[in-house]
Design a protein around this motif. Structure first.
Motif, short mmCIF file in Angstrom:
data_model
loop_
_atom_site.label_atom_id
_atom_site.label_comp_id
_atom_site.label_asym_id
_atom_site.label_seq_id
_atom_site.Cartn_x
_atom_site.Cartn_y
_atom_site.Cartn_z
N GLY A 1 0.79 -1.36 0.05
CA GLY A 1 -0.07 -0.07 0.12
C GLY A 1 0.81 1.59 -0.03
N MET A 2 0.52 1.93 -1.25
CA MET A 2 1.53 3.67 -0.90
C MET A 2 0.02 4.34 -1.57
SD MET A 2 4.22 4.23 -3.77
CE MET A 2 3.08 5.32 -5.00
N SER A 3 0.57 5.60 -0.68
CA SER A 3 -0.40 6.93 -1.35
C SER A 3 0.47 8.12 -2.27
CB SER A 3 -1.25 7.61 0.07
OG SER A 3 -1.77 6.50 0.55
N LYS A 4 -0.71 8.16 -3.11
CA LYS A 4 -0.18 10.18 -2.92
C LYS A 4 -1.04 11.74 -2.20
CE LYS A 4 1.03 8.82 -7.54
NZ LYS A 4 0.96 8.47 -9.29
N ILE A 5 0.33 12.80 -1.84
CA ILE A 5 -0.95 14.13 -1.54
C ILE A 5 -0.43 14.68 -2.98
CG2 ILE A 5 -1.43 14.97 0.24
CD1 ILE A 5 0.49 13.21 2.03
N TYR A 6 -1.12 15.47 -2.99
CA TYR A 6 -0.86 16.52 -4.14
C TYR A 6 -1.50 17.78 -3.09
CZ TYR A 6 -0.25 13.90 -8.52
OH TYR A 6 0.17 12.80 -9.40
N LEU A 7 0.00 18.89 -2.70
CA LEU A 7 -0.02 20.02 -2.26
C LEU A 7 0.14 21.24 -4.12
CD1 LEU A 7 0.87 19.80 0.86
CD2 LEU A 7 -1.63 19.37 0.69
N THR A 8 -0.60 22.42 -3.78
CA THR A 8 -0.68 23.02 -4.67
C THR A 8 -0.40 24.03 -4.05
OG1 THR A 8 -2.38 23.91 -5.68
CG2 THR A 8 -0.39 21.89 -6.71
N PHE A 9 0.71 25.31 -4.35
CA PHE A 9 0.99 27.11 -3.52
C PHE A 9 0.64 27.85 -4.81
CE2 PHE A 9 1.88 23.33 -0.83
CZ PHE A 9 1.66 23.89 0.36
N ASP A 10 0.59 29.38 -3.90
CA ASP A 10 0.67 30.61 -4.84
C ASP A 10 1.63 30.81 -5.51
OD1 ASP A 10 -2.06 30.90 -5.32
OD2 ASP A 10 -2.75 32.18 -3.24
N LYS A 11 2.95 30.41 -3.85
CA LYS A 11 4.20 30.86 -4.58
C LYS A 11 5.35 29.63 -3.81
CE LYS A 11 6.13 34.20 -3.10
NZ LYS A 11 6.46 35.88 -3.30
N PRO A 12 5.57 28.74 -4.65
CA PRO A 12 6.89 27.59 -3.86
C PRO A 12 7.40 28.66 -2.67
CG PRO A 12 7.26 27.95 -6.44
CD PRO A 12 6.66 28.70 -6.57
N PHE A 13 7.77 27.81 -2.35
CA PHE A 13 8.64 27.92 -0.73
C PHE A 13 10.18 27.15 -0.54
CE2 PHE A 13 5.04 25.10 0.69
CZ PHE A 13 6.09 24.43 1.00
N TRP A 14 9.97 26.06 -1.62
CA TRP A 14 10.43 25.22 -1.75
C TRP A 14 11.89 25.51 -3.28
CZ3 TRP A 14 5.49 24.32 -2.83
CH2 TRP A 14 5.56 24.13 -4.17
N ASP A 15 12.96 25.00 -2.99
CA ASP A 15 13.54 25.25 -3.53
C ASP A 15 13.45 24.46 -5.54
OD1 ASP A 15 16.24 24.60 -6.18
OD2 ASP A 15 17.82 23.97 -4.33
N LEU B 1 -3.14 8.23 6.77
CA LEU B 1 -3.54 9.53 5.65
C LEU B 1 -5.22 9.27 5.38
CD1 LEU B 1 -2.15 11.79 4.15
CD2 LEU B 1 -1.44 9.66 2.27
N GLU B 2 -5.57 7.96 5.12
CA GLU B 2 -6.43 7.37 4.58
C GLU B 2 -7.52 7.31 5.62
OE1 GLU B 2 -6.20 4.58 1.64
OE2 GLU B 2 -4.81 5.76 0.30
N LYS B 3 -7.19 7.82 6.96
CA LYS B 3 -8.33 7.78 7.34
C LYS B 3 -8.56 8.78 8.08
CE LYS B 3 -6.98 3.46 10.81
NZ LYS B 3 -5.68 3.72 11.24
N THR B 4 -7.48 9.96 7.83
CA THR B 4 -7.77 11.51 7.33
C THR B 4 -9.51 11.71 6.72
OG1 THR B 4 -6.39 12.36 5.59
CG2 THR B 4 -5.45 12.25 8.05
N SER B 5 -10.18 12.99 7.17
CA SER B 5 -10.97 13.15 6.54
C SER B 5 -11.33 14.90 6.31
CB SER B 5 -12.43 12.83 7.45
OG SER B 5 -12.29 13.96 8.66
N THR B 6 -10.58 15.31 6.49
CA THR B 6 -9.85 16.99 5.73
C THR B 6 -9.54 17.11 5.20
OG1 THR B 6 -9.45 17.91 8.10
CG2 THR B 6 -12.19 17.37 8.39
N LYS B 7 -9.29 18.31 4.76
CA LYS B 7 -7.96 18.47 3.93
C LYS B 7 -7.10 19.45 5.17
CE LYS B 7 -9.92 19.26 -0.82
NZ LYS B 7 -10.12 20.15 -1.75
N ASP B 8 -7.77 20.26 5.89
CA ASP B 8 -6.81 20.28 7.33
C ASP B 8 -5.80 19.56 8.02
OD1 ASP B 8 -7.33 23.17 6.43
OD2 ASP B 8 -9.16 23.29 8.56
N ASP B 9 -6.66 18.07 7.50
CA ASP B 9 -6.17 17.04 8.88
C ASP B 9 -4.85 16.54 7.99
OD1 ASP B 9 -8.41 16.98 10.60
OD2 ASP B 9 -9.27 15.26 9.47
N ILE B 10 -4.91 16.54 5.94
CA ILE B 10 -3.96 16.05 5.48
C ILE B 10 -2.65 16.82 5.51
CG2 ILE B 10 -3.39 15.43 2.55
CD1 ILE B 10 -6.19 15.03 2.72
#
Ligand SMILES: Cc1cc2nc3c(=O)[nH]c(=O)nc-3n(C[C@H](O)[C@H](O)[C@H](O)COP(=O)(O)OP(=O)(O)OC[C@H]3O[C@@H](n4cnc5c(N)ncnc54)[C@H](O)[C@@H]3O)c2cc1C
Length: 439
Positions: free
Chosen positions: A262-276, A325-334
């Protein structure tokens, strides 16, 4: 006209159906979901992203590569710069090299001790660390943390992974191509010639041999055909969701010595990147003593900005994180779950513009997991032997049946070619290669 039923409309089943139809068979694809594609699923909003497969792995030998040109598939080799991070910042030391040495040592260990019992990757690492004296304990710890990256492709904790399987994972790493404009193009291509032969929402529960062929019991009544290819995920078969005829009992037995990860993916996007954003991938190296439990798990983090796909990140998670992760129910939880890892990348509470995670382990048609895997004591060799020894008009396909690139989409595709060829042999239909079959 001979007929064949294909159970499961993933890449393996669709490929098998195409081969059989092009040889004049009447094909019917029975698919439980309301879509085909299975573990290949491209979502288009707010940007094109893959919930399932996203790379063409091992491009030198990947049989899907000719499709790049035919289907205008765009890809990006995201292996130019990989940065290893710990909770304290960029990783120092020789962890990656020690991990490679461990795999080479493990390979030699089973070569010199061919009758040695399998043991977990964790135990094997301990054995390695005890038997070598040319590296210090700090390097051994670093090597252990990096070796735990096997948890992601195996989809299970290091303490459960087969040490024998890890011992075969050496050698130089083949290249992987990240697909930018939709893996689903492959599924659409496979669907083209067989669209009218696909029955959606048909849940298969049993396959029986009859005097004239096979009867397939489904949620929408019985179907009959001269031949059947079972292309449902390993775990669907392993737990008996589809009952199989007694003459393939060796396959049913061998299934019990295979596992599913079992493996999951999380996608997150932001207005401006804070990473390299110049980095292709970050590899977060787990820390046993971290204050936050999530920091004791490995992560592969794809920088989506590097390929120009989105101002975002895609996290690939270990089984332990996937379960949480798959037990979380909201975007904030993720976001809260992943926050400690985001902080390592420079996150300061920026609000994400998009948050999504996969739910494969909740999906019965995916076998509540992601791909076949090898737990300590499993025997993939015996499974492949059993499944490929089956002769006659009932065959099996799917990533778990692949000789090469098992677990991957191209392995699944190839397994569809192999199963279809065996059915044609059984029906005495001469086989014509279409140049996509690596048999
Ligand atoms: C998160 C994730 C990331 C991945 N990343 C990659 C990657 O980057 N590169 C890569 O090459 N591979 C990757 N893979 C693996 C790849 O997606 C799979 O190996 C491949 O798609 C499997 O194809 P398949 O046809 O064997 O099975 P599936 O695609 O699972 O198809 C099986 C079909 O059977 C159907 N089915 C199940 N039960 C029944 C039933 N009882 N009755 C009727 N129908 C049924 C299912 O609905 C499904 O459509 C990834 C997988 C996941 C989940």
């Amino acid at each position: 006209m001979s007929s064949a039923i294909i159970v499961g409309g993933g890449i393996a089943g669709l490929r098998a159906a195409n081969v059989l139809k092009s040889h004049g068979l009447k094909v019917t694809i029975l698919e439980g979901r309301d879509r085909v594609g299975g573990r290949i699923l491209t979502e288009t909003e707010p940007f094109m992203h893959e919930m399932g497969a996203s790379w063409f792995h091992s491009t030198a030998t990947n049989n899907l590569m000719p499709l790049l040109k035919t289907l205008n598939i765009e890809g990006y080799f995201d292996d130019s710069s990989v940065v290893a991070l710990t909770e304290h910042g960029p990783a120092k030391g020789s962890g990656g090299n020690v991990k490679n040495e461990f795999v080479a040592w493990a390979h030699n260990y089973f070569k010199l001790n061919p009758t040695a019992e399998d043991m977990s990757a964790k135990k094997l690492y301990q054995k390695y660390a005890e038997s070598v004296s040319h590296i210090d304990s700090e390097a051994k710890e670093q090597g252990y943390a990096v070796a735990r990256f096997f948890e992601i492709p195996f989809g299970m904790p290091f303490s459960e992974i087969s040490g024998k399987a890890v011992s075969g994972a050496g050698g130089s790493r083949p290249r992987d191509l990240y697909i930018l404009n939709g893996y689903t193009k492959v599924i659409d291509w496979l669907k083209k010639e067989i669209a009218d032969d696909i029955k959606l929402g048909v849940d298969v529960s049993a396959i029986e041999k009859t005097s004239s062929g096979y009867k397939v019991t489904t949620s929408k009544g019985d179907y009959t055909a001269d031949a059947v290819i079972v292309a449902a995920p390993l775990n669907v078969l392993k737990r008996g969701d589809i009952s199989l005829p007694s003459d393939v009992s060796k396959v049913s037995q061998a299934l019990q010595h295979m596992s599913y990860g079992g493996m999951s993916k999380i996608y997150l996007t932001f207005d401006k990147p804070f990473w390299d954003t110049s980095v292709d991938q970050f590899h977060y190296i787990p820390s046993e003593n971290a204050k936050e439990a999530v920091l004791n798990q490995p992560f592969v983090i794809v920088n989506l900005a590097a390929s120009g796909k989105a101002q975002g990140l895609c996290f690939l998670t270990s089984k332990e994180t996937s379960d949480l992760l798959e037990k979380t129910s909201t975007k904030d939880d993720i976001v809260n779950l992943i926050k400690p890892v985001l902080s390592v990348l420079g996150y300061k509470d920026e609000k994400p513009t998009f948050v999504e995670r996969t739910t494969w382990t909740q999906d019965k048609y995916a076998g509540n997991g992601t791909f076949s895997s090898t737990k300590v004591g499993d025997d993939r060799g015996a499974w492949l032997e059993a499944v490929h020894a089956v002769s006659g008009n009932l065959q099996f396909a799917g990533e778990h049946c692949a000789f090469d690139n098992a677990g991957a989409a191209d392995g699944a595709f190839d397994s569809g070619s192999v199963a279809a060829k065996k059915i044609l042999e059984g029906l005495k239909v001469a086989y014509k290669n279409d140049n996509f079959a690596k048999l």
